[in-house]
Design a protein around this motif. Sequence first.
Motif, short mmCIF file in Angstrom:
data_model
loop_
_atom_site.label_atom_id
_atom_site.label_comp_id
_atom_site.label_asym_id
_atom_site.label_seq_id
_atom_site.Cartn_x
_atom_site.Cartn_y
_atom_site.Cartn_z
N GLU A 141 0.85 -1.20 0.00
CA GLU A 141 0.00 0.00 0.00
C GLU A 141 0.88 1.24 0.00
O GLU A 141 2.10 1.13 0.11
N CYS A 142 0.24 2.42 -0.03
CA CYS A 142 1.02 3.66 0.10
C CYS A 142 0.84 4.25 1.50
O CYS A 142 1.46 5.25 1.83
N CYS A 147 -1.65 5.86 2.62
CA CYS A 147 -2.46 7.08 2.69
C CYS A 147 -3.87 6.80 3.20
O CYS A 147 -4.57 7.72 3.61
N GLU A 187 -5.55 -2.93 5.36
CA GLU A 187 -5.18 -1.85 4.43
C GLU A 187 -4.05 -2.39 3.57
O GLU A 187 -3.09 -2.95 4.09
N THR A 195 -8.85 1.01 -1.72
CA THR A 195 -8.77 0.35 -3.03
C THR A 195 -7.69 -0.72 -3.07
O THR A 195 -7.87 -1.76 -3.70
N CYS A 196 -6.56 -0.50 -2.42
CA CYS A 196 -5.49 -1.51 -2.43
C CYS A 196 -6.02 -2.83 -1.88
O CYS A 196 -5.78 -3.89 -2.45
S1 SF4 Z 1 -6.06 2.52 -1.46
FE1 SF4 Z 1 -4.99 4.33 -2.25
S2 SF4 Z 1 -4.70 5.65 -0.46
FE2 SF4 Z 1 -5.19 3.59 0.30
S3 SF4 Z 1 -3.20 2.64 0.65
FE3 SF4 Z 1 -3.87 2.11 -1.42
S4 SF4 Z 1 -2.94 3.64 -2.80
FE4 SF4 Z 1 -2.85 4.40 -0.69
#
Ligand code: SF4
Length: 176
Positions: free
Chosen positions: A62-63, A65, A122, A160-161
């Motif tokens: 993930e990022c 965020c 997440e 979304t990830c």
């Molecule tokens: S869904 Fe989007 S904001 Fe959330 S961890 Fe993934 S890339 Fe990041």
Amino acid sequence: MAGATETFYSVIRRQGITRRSFHKFCSLTAASLGLGPLDASSIASALETKPRVPVIWLHGLECTCCSESFIRSAHPLIKDALLSMISLDYDDTIMAAAGHQAEAILEETRAKYKGKYVLAVEGNPPLKEGGMFCIDGGKPFVEKLRSMAEESMAIIAWGTCASWGCVQAAKPNPTG
Ligand code: SF4
């Protein structure tokens, strides 16, 4: 992180709400649901005896965020979510503990709330090469996810990830 034995009622009282207002809230809740006075007592009793829901929050590819969004949420504020609604017992991104200490907390939380915790996830578990593209605590994240999912009450794919793969799943998706 807050303990999970505190009930909704004790949280409400700690925030300065009187017992009279608490019962008014229960009556209004029952009325708005089309229920009777006896149900208002059941609502009051449940809030007085049930602990806040324990939550274990895991992180894959993930990022991060999604956590940033959670920390900056306005409705509700993060302080209200953490102090009044849920008991976030494990989240390796925002907790102070790390490494073996964090792993011990995870095992302790899982054993204490077996079948009763909500698993928030997440990020996603890469599946190619046996999951080696995301190693967590010396093991593929997918193993940790499966193991924690088995004993959870419910699972939330957060963002979304976790739901679809997001950036990591874009072609050619080398991590699977
Ligand atoms: S869904 Fe989007 S904001 Fe959330 S961890 Fe993934 S890339 Fe990041």
